[in-house]
Write a protein that holds these residues in place. Structure first.
Motif, short mmCIF file in Angstrom:
data_model
loop_
_atom_site.label_atom_id
_atom_site.label_comp_id
_atom_site.label_asym_id
_atom_site.label_seq_id
_atom_site.Cartn_x
_atom_site.Cartn_y
_atom_site.Cartn_z
N ALA A 1 0.76 -1.09 -0.13
CA ALA A 1 -0.01 0.04 -0.16
C ALA A 1 0.88 1.23 0.14
CB ALA A 1 -0.82 -0.15 1.16
N TYR B 1 -0.53 5.11 -1.00
CA TYR B 1 -1.27 5.24 0.10
C TYR B 1 -0.47 5.99 1.26
CZ TYR B 1 -4.59 2.66 -2.67
OH TYR B 1 -5.46 2.42 -3.95
N GLU C 1 -4.98 6.64 5.27
CA GLU C 1 -5.49 5.60 4.44
C GLU C 1 -5.27 4.02 5.03
OE1 GLU C 1 -5.43 7.51 0.03
OE2 GLU C 1 -3.82 7.36 1.17
N PHE D 1 -8.01 1.20 5.95
CA PHE D 1 -8.06 -0.25 5.71
C PHE D 1 -8.04 -1.15 6.82
CE2 PHE D 1 -5.45 1.41 1.75
CZ PHE D 1 -6.43 1.92 1.19
N SER E 1 -8.67 -0.78 -1.25
CA SER E 1 -8.01 -0.27 -2.22
C SER E 1 -8.51 -0.61 -3.49
CB SER E 1 -6.50 -0.88 -1.89
OG SER E 1 -6.25 -1.78 -2.39
#
Length: 456
Positions: free
Chosen positions: A42, A47, A51, A55, A330
């Protein structure tokens, strides 16, 4: 059809591939693989920490009730084990075999199923193999038949909502394991009946094998076997293992029957849907602790004693929240599924869950259980879902196809414990059991389709 995003597709495949590879490699804990790999992926994609937190929160929402249920289910059955709840039943089953090969095979199935009520493979093998191995040896029965029958009965019982497979599957598709288990109860019953029939067939085969060996002079006829002594040895061994609890646990006969009432009450409230499984087990533990142990210190000591087993799987599922959260939120998983749709013919896509379920046992030999449920299942579910297959149906197909192979796979630590207890060879166990277990798995999957549990 929506075109997949190439970057997200490649990233998703890379994360899934790297995670599976690390789990198969076996040099790092599943927690390491499922937490670090998606996090690094990620971050590489750009990201940020905010974020990532989103997640993870999404993943935790998906698995939290499962984690709580598992922790308290392990403690719940641990207390019952401390109390020796199942020992008299196992002793009685040993006596009922009367030293006859056919009855021993049938009794092995029943004892294995009873011993696996807590969903822990290690406990099952520790209870069954030392108890039954002397009986098998006295009758010249193969210890690999013992391993096969215990493995199959434990596998069928492993469908319980506090068992590893259903917990993993439920956390992946975001459903309550208790609700999923309600649909599996008839299949579990059918599976046990099928296994009893198989035990009869294998028992008859074993009688022919023993008679052939006796005729060839390789072994001597056993005659009468002292089953009472074997049962007494089992009882003595269980008392020795619990000697540290002697005088600390309430051993009154009334308490024994009250423990049974609590077990029935917890399972009934959970299966009837009156309470969430997590709350059922929390309340069950809260009742069992003071009923079996008189002081707060003893109650905390027993919780500490069972905490390692409870926290091991819980930590894996929490780490899986990172993996599932990153892949789902995502959009990586969706894009990998879209890419697969372009490759898989439409005529095959609606049967993808059945195809993967069919190969569930060999897949368990090639991957770890965590890799199967946290990497293969999300991908199959996302892809089959595009063809109108319900998520629960995909999960059931993969669980039913795979669960039977758990205790023939060298990736399962409990299998190595079983090999040590039986002084058996893992290669011989696989050669003896693999084809039978795979065939049984396919037959059970077919029954699930006929019952409407798995959608076609």
């Amino acid at each position: 059809m929506t075109e997949p995003d190439l970057v997200l597709t490649i990233a998703g495949l890379a994360i899934i591939g790297a995670t599976v590879g690390l789990l198969i490699w076996g040099k790092v804990s599943p927690v390491v693989a499922m937490a670090l790999v998606p996090t690094v992926g990620a971050l590489v994609l750009g990201y940020g920490f905010e974020e990532l937190q989103t997640f993870f929160s999404s993943g935790m929402d998906q698995v939290m009730s499962v984690v709580v249920m598992f922790i308290f289910a392990i403690i719940f059955f641990g207390i019952l084990s401390d109390a020796g709840l199942f020992d008299p039943v196992i002793r009685r089953l040993i006596l009922l075999t009367r030293g006859r090969v056919l009855l021993v095979a049938i009794g092995t199935v029943l004892i294995g199923a009873l011993a696996h009520l807590d969903g822990a493979g290690a406990t099952t093998f520790l209870l069954t193999i030392p108890a039954l191995l002397p009986l098998y040896q006295a009758l010249n029965m193969s210890k690999y038949l013992l391993l096969l029958l215990v493995s199959l009965s434990a596998s069928i019982m492993n469908m319980v909502p506090w068992g590893g497979p259903l917990i993993r599957a439920a956390s992946v598709i975001g459903e309550e394991p208790g609700e999923m288990y309600q649909q599996l109860v008839p299949l579990q019953g059918a599976g046990l009946l099928m296994l009893l029939a198989l035990a009869v067939l294998l028992g008859l085969r074993e009688i022919r094998r023993i008679n052939a060996k006796v005729g060839a002079g390789l072994v001597t006829s056993t005659g009468n076997v002292d089953v009472s002594q074997i049962a007494d040895d089992f009882t003595a061994r269980q008392k020795e293992e619990r000697k540290d609890l002697e005088g600390k646990i309430n051993a009154n006969k009334v308490i024994y029957w009250l423990n049974i009432v609590v077990v029935i009450a917890v399972l009934a409230t959970m299966l009837a849907g009156w309470l969430e499984p997590a709350l059922s087990f929390v309340l069950g533990v809260a009742v069992l602790l003071p009923m079996n142990f008189n002081s707060a210190k003893l109650q905390m000591d027993r919780m500490k004693a069972h905490a390692p087993n409870a926290l091991m799987m819980a930590s894996v599922i929490i780490a899986a929240a990172v993996f599932l959260g990153v892949l789902n939120e995502s959009g990586m998983l969706e894009n990998v599924a879209l890419a697969m749709l372009q490759i898989i013919p439409e005529s095959v896509g609606q049967y993808l869950h059945l195809i993967v379920g069919f190969f569930g046992v060999p897949l368990d030999m090639l991957t770890s259980t965590d890799a199967y449920y946290f990497s293969v299942l999300p991908l199959v579910e996302a892809t089959a879902g595009e063809f109108g297959v319900a998520a629960s149906s995909t999960a059931f197909a993969l669980v039913i196809g795979n669960v039977i192979g758990t205790f023939v796979s060298p990736f399962a630590p409990a299998v190595w414990l079983a090999m040590g207890l039986a002084e058996a060879d893992i290669g011989k166990h696989i050669r003896y059991s693999f084809v039978i277990m795979w065939g049984f798995s396919v037959a059970l999957l077919l029954v699930a389709v006929l019952m409407g549990i798995v959608q076609v």
